[in-house]
Write an enzyme that holds these catalytic residues in place. Structure first.
Site, PDB file in Angstrom:
ATOM      1  N   CYS A 186      38.975  43.243  35.993  1.00  0.00           N
ATOM      2  CA  CYS A 186      38.255  42.047  35.550  1.00  0.00           C
ATOM      3  C   CYS A 186      36.770  42.323  35.363  1.00  0.00           C
ATOM      4  O   CYS A 186      35.952  41.411  35.399  1.00  0.00           O
ATOM      5  CB  CYS A 186      38.457  40.911  36.543  1.00  0.00           C
ATOM      6  SG  CYS A 186      40.145  40.316  36.573  1.00  0.00           S
ATOM      7  N   ARG A 225      49.890  49.198  41.339  1.00  0.00           N
ATOM      8  CA  ARG A 225      50.172  48.936  42.741  1.00  0.00           C
ATOM      9  C   ARG A 225      51.469  48.150  42.861  1.00  0.00           C
ATOM     10  O   ARG A 225      51.678  47.162  42.175  1.00  0.00           O
ATOM     11  CB  ARG A 225      49.014  48.150  43.383  1.00  0.00           C
ATOM     12  CG  ARG A 225      47.856  49.046  43.779  1.00  0.00           C
ATOM     13  CD  ARG A 225      46.804  48.305  44.568  1.00  0.00           C
ATOM     14  NE  ARG A 225      45.853  47.642  43.709  1.00  0.00           N
ATOM     15  CZ  ARG A 225      45.712  46.325  43.610  1.00  0.00           C
ATOM     16  NH1 ARG A 225      46.470  45.519  44.348  1.00  0.00           N
ATOM     17  NH2 ARG A 225      44.820  45.809  42.803  1.00  0.00           N
ATOM     18  N   ARG A 251      43.545  55.645  33.943  1.00  0.00           N
ATOM     19  CA  ARG A 251      42.281  55.732  34.688  1.00  0.00           C
ATOM     20  C   ARG A 251      41.625  57.092  34.579  1.00  0.00           C
ATOM     21  O   ARG A 251      42.226  58.056  34.107  1.00  0.00           O
ATOM     22  CB  ARG A 251      42.541  55.397  36.156  1.00  0.00           C
ATOM     23  CG  ARG A 251      42.984  53.934  36.318  1.00  0.00           C
ATOM     24  CD  ARG A 251      42.995  53.464  37.744  1.00  0.00           C
ATOM     25  NE  ARG A 251      43.333  52.053  37.811  1.00  0.00           N
ATOM     26  CZ  ARG A 251      42.536  51.101  38.296  1.00  0.00           C
ATOM     27  NH1 ARG A 251      41.351  51.406  38.763  1.00  0.00           N
ATOM     28  NH2 ARG A 251      42.944  49.848  38.329  1.00  0.00           N
ATOM     29  N   LYS A 308      34.781  44.743  37.131  1.00  0.00           N
ATOM     30  CA  LYS A 308      33.969  45.161  38.276  1.00  0.00           C
ATOM     31  C   LYS A 308      33.259  46.483  37.990  1.00  0.00           C
ATOM     32  O   LYS A 308      32.042  46.582  38.154  1.00  0.00           O
ATOM     33  CB  LYS A 308      34.864  45.255  39.515  1.00  0.00           C
ATOM     34  CG  LYS A 308      34.103  45.578  40.795  1.00  0.00           C
ATOM     35  CD  LYS A 308      34.797  45.010  42.033  1.00  0.00           C
ATOM     36  CE  LYS A 308      36.259  45.364  42.121  1.00  0.00           C
ATOM     37  NZ  LYS A 308      36.478  46.771  42.470  1.00  0.00           N
ATOM     38  N   THR A 309      34.021  47.484  37.561  1.00  0.00           N
ATOM     39  CA  THR A 309      33.390  48.780  37.295  1.00  0.00           C
ATOM     40  C   THR A 309      32.385  48.658  36.153  1.00  0.00           C
ATOM     41  O   THR A 309      31.283  49.194  36.227  1.00  0.00           O
ATOM     42  CB  THR A 309      34.453  49.851  36.973  1.00  0.00           C
ATOM     43  OG1 THR A 309      35.352  49.916  38.064  1.00  0.00           O
ATOM     44  CG2 THR A 309      33.826  51.209  36.770  1.00  0.00           C
ATOM     45  N   SER A 310      32.736  47.893  35.117  1.00  0.00           N
ATOM     46  CA  SER A 310      31.794  47.816  33.994  1.00  0.00           C
ATOM     47  C   SER A 310      30.527  47.066  34.400  1.00  0.00           C
ATOM     48  O   SER A 310      29.447  47.352  33.886  1.00  0.00           O
ATOM     49  CB  SER A 310      32.456  47.215  32.752  1.00  0.00           C
ATOM     50  OG  SER A 310      32.717  45.863  32.957  1.00  0.00           O
ATOM     51  N   ARG A 320      39.090  36.349  36.092  1.00  0.00           N
ATOM     52  CA  ARG A 320      39.537  36.225  34.710  1.00  0.00           C
ATOM     53  C   ARG A 320      39.973  34.775  34.541  1.00  0.00           C
ATOM     54  O   ARG A 320      41.080  34.409  34.942  1.00  0.00           O
ATOM     55  CB  ARG A 320      40.694  37.207  34.497  1.00  0.00           C
ATOM     56  CG  ARG A 320      41.069  37.482  33.070  1.00  0.00           C
ATOM     57  CD  ARG A 320      42.112  38.589  33.018  1.00  0.00           C
ATOM     58  NE  ARG A 320      41.511  39.909  33.149  1.00  0.00           N
ATOM     59  CZ  ARG A 320      41.120  40.662  32.114  1.00  0.00           C
ATOM     60  NH1 ARG A 320      41.285  40.229  30.884  1.00  0.00           N
ATOM     61  NH2 ARG A 320      40.586  41.845  32.317  1.00  0.00           N
ATOM     62  N   HIS A 352      36.180  43.965  48.600  1.00  0.00           N
ATOM     63  CA  HIS A 352      36.571  44.592  47.331  1.00  0.00           C
ATOM     64  C   HIS A 352      35.416  44.395  46.343  1.00  0.00           C
ATOM     65  O   HIS A 352      35.482  43.558  45.456  1.00  0.00           O
ATOM     66  CB  HIS A 352      37.844  43.894  46.835  1.00  0.00           C
ATOM     67  CG  HIS A 352      38.518  44.590  45.692  1.00  0.00           C
ATOM     68  ND1 HIS A 352      39.330  43.939  44.792  1.00  0.00           N
ATOM     69  CD2 HIS A 352      38.520  45.888  45.304  1.00  0.00           C
ATOM     70  CE1 HIS A 352      39.802  44.795  43.911  1.00  0.00           C
ATOM     71  NE2 HIS A 352      39.321  45.977  44.189  1.00  0.00           N
TER      72      HIS A 352
END
Ligand code: SPV
Ligand code: MN
Length: 623
Positions: free
Chosen positions: A273, A87, A388, A275-277, A419, A249
């Site tokens: 940091c 981004r 990704r 989130k998805t995992s 983090r 978010h």
């Protein structure tokens, strides 16, 4: 026929024009016509919700070269330009009308100037390209949460990503008729060479919350271009702030407690940091991994996933830590891999994938070999840190049954994570809603990552992990969060987690799998089934409860020394953090609720008293 329709008709064949008129929405006609005049596309493709229209895009993306087929059926790879891998915060701006003051944490540009600049960059930019007009619905269709949204783009990669990531919305638009309150996105990849955007120096992402429209140009990276993702968050936050709900978010997960009980949590983490995992954790079920709308309904808190797919980080994904995603990525599903390494035989490799690093391949830098360096002399890894995968949720075996429930799921716990190598304990519960919003959410700090362009590893202030996406002043945003919980009889409990705590030698104090235990503990806390220790900054787990959970869930012996190291209260670091946060909010000046300062000062004095009594580093056993 209206003037707008005439303009559209000139660029459409019969089939596509028929799809336009069926929408019966003059605002949409006007929006498309306005941009047809500016962008001047060669032709227009209107995408309805049919599989054949989606297939048109799937074929076009290969023809255009924005994606290439891989050896496994359904897998494709897309590369963003070497300097277009994250981004672009510097060129992402909110356009603000004259006289409106936001705050210095938000990147803004004068609206008149911004519009003039971006529209002049966009002028005739699609003269040799096809314009895709795509309709989606953010949140489940036909629900209290739903926001219809339209995307204009000339990138078949952006279009393809969106059909994987969002719920189809053409029929929703038809159902709504002459409806105005939809979100609008206009994107062009600009001039393309070797399938990547060339004019990166003219990359701009400008947002207009007055008109609910976002412009993005000369970039392909998803976070800059996929309108419904981070660009829509600015519009969502602005709208939510006026209607007393929240755009966050956050992931949503169903945490499975004793006797089949499922308790839903939403969690905010800065990009890259965990989130998805966390959302993907084994044994639990996922509703979403990135963006949520949260509303109060009959004194309870409900949330939906705005999306229906994942644009997730691929680095380090492996069969042990991420079994569900691993399975999806290795089977014939529709997946777009981006900025990974592709081997000669058409398979993908990413850093942290088990097995040998290939000797050569193609990545975002072109032909790649070990030791290759870029123009600045930096060694190029096989896959980019922000590489990704894009996939629809339906492929997952851990998908929660309520993932598409129009009523959302009831949120009982909210988690904020960052983090943070030296301050916060691995998991902690706040005293109450206000204490959680202020001392955890609004005080969140995290080291920067490769998800945004620029230096990584710098500790930075990131309230609710949402700073990059705010379109209203931070103080006001915090206040809205506080007010949201105030009227609730039984608001969700608020927790902090920190997966990145290190010892004084720089070694991580936790294993990746430990987060499974923190989630189970939080689930039990929501139901008041375990006690906790008050450490002055909140409640932490008791050793015995963790020991039991480690044994049950991970079959691991959790030693008391580990517990002490991880949960030692680091008083000086906690006090410094409070001082940093108070300074930031003091400098913000206006609009910051007084209670924020009160709660932080109270916390600081609790810590000072503890320090005088028990020292600077206090074992949880001494508390
Ligand atoms: C993030 O960076 O938080 C993401 C990916 O989820 S992006 O679309 O770039 O925002
Ligand atoms: Mn994100």
């Amino acid at each position: 026929m209206s003037k707008d329709l005439e303009i559209i008709k000139e660029k459409c064949d019969r089939e596509n024009f028929k799809k336009v008129i069926k929408i019966k929405n003059n605002y949409i006609f006007n929006f498309i016509a306005k941009f047809v005049k500016i962008l001047n596309p060669e032709s227009i493709f209107v995408c309805n919700d049919s599989e054949s229209d989606f297939n048109y895009i799937r074929n076009k993306v290969i023809e255009d070269g924005e994606e290439k087929k891989l050896s496994i059926e359904g897998h494709t790879v897309h590369f963003d330009g070497y300097y277009d891998q994250g981004r672009d915060k510097e060129h992402t701006r909110l356009m603000v009308p004259k006289g409106v003051y936001l705050d210095p944490n938000l990147d803004t540009i004068d609206k008149e100037r911004g519009l003039e600049e971006i529209l002049s960059i966009m002028k005739d930019i699609m003269h040799d390209r096809e314009l895709y007009v795509l309709f989606f619905c953010l949140g489940p269709v036909n629900s209290k949460f739903a926001i219809p949204a339209v995307q204009l783009t000339d990138s078949s990669y952006v279009a393809h990503s969106e059909i994987l990531l969002y719920r189809p919305g053409y029929e929703e638009f038809r159902r709504l008729g002459n409806y105005r309150d939809y979100f609008q996105f206009v994107h062009s990849a600009g001039e393309i060479k070797d399938a990547v955007s060339v004019n990166i120096d003219k990359r701009r992402i400008y947002m207009d919350t007055e008109e609910d429209i976002v412009y993005s140009v000369n970039t392909q990276y998803g976070g800059n271009t996929i309108g419904h993702k981070k660009l829509a968050m600015r519009l969502g936050i602005n709208r939510a702030s006026k209607e007393n709900w929240l755009t966050e978010h956050m992931f949503i997960s169903g945490i499975h407690g004793p006797e089949g009980r499922v308790t839903y949590f939403a969690g905010a983490f800065p990009s890259m940091c965990g989130k998805t995992s966390t959302a993907m954790i084994p044994d639990e079920t996922i509703v979403g991994d990135d963006i949520v709308y949260i509303k109060k309904i009959e004194n309870k808190v409900y949330a939906v996933n705005v999306e229906i797919g994942i644009f997730g980080i691929i680095e380090d994904i492996n069969p042990d830590g991420d079994p569900s995603i691993w399975k999806v990525l290795n089977e014939p599903n529709e997946i777009i891999f981006s900025n990974v390494l592709v081997t000669e035989d058409g398979y993908v490799y990413w850093v942290g994938k088990p097995g040998k690093v290939p000797e050569k391949g193609i990545n975002h830098s072109g032909e790649w070999y070990p030791g290759k360096r870029d123009l600045e002399g930096n060694e190029i890894p096989p896959s980019h840190k922000n590489a990704r995968f894009t996939v629809n949720l339906k492929n997952l075996d851990n998908l929660d049954i309520n993932y598409n429930n129009p009523d959302g799921v009831e949120i009982r716990g909210i988690i904020y994570g960052g983090r943070d190598s030296d301050t916060l304990v691995p998991v902690q519960e706040s005293y109450d809603w206000n204490h959680g919003i202020i001392s955890i959410g609004a005080s969140l700090e995290s080291e920067t990552t490769a998800a945004t362009l620029g230096k990584t590893g710098v500790r930075s202030f990131n309230p609710m992990s949402n700073l990059d996406f705010l379109s209203i002043p931070v103080g006001k945003y915090i206040d809205i969060n506080l007010k949201f919980g105030e009227s609730l009889k039984n608001p969700p409990k608020i927790f902090s987690v920190n997966y990145f705590l290190k010892d004084s030698n720089g070694n991580y104090l936790n294993e990746k799998t430990d987060k499974r235990i923190w989630l189970k503990w939080m689930e039990l806390r929501v139901h008041e089934e375990v006690e906790a220790i008050n450490i002055g900054t909140g409640f932490i787990p008791k050793y015995g409860d963790l020991r039991m959970l480690f044994k049950d869930v991970l079959r691991r012996d959790y030693g008391q020394e580990d517990y002490i190291k991880q949960f030692t209260l680091r008083v000086p670091e906690n006090i410094s953090k409070i001082e940093r946060i108070i300074k930031i909010y003091t400098e913000l000046g206006f609009g910051v609720p007084d209670i924020l300062f009160e709660i932080l000062k109270e916390q600081k004095s609790r810590l000072e008293i503890l320090k005088n009594k028990k020292g600077e580093y206090i074992s949880p056993l001494a508390l």
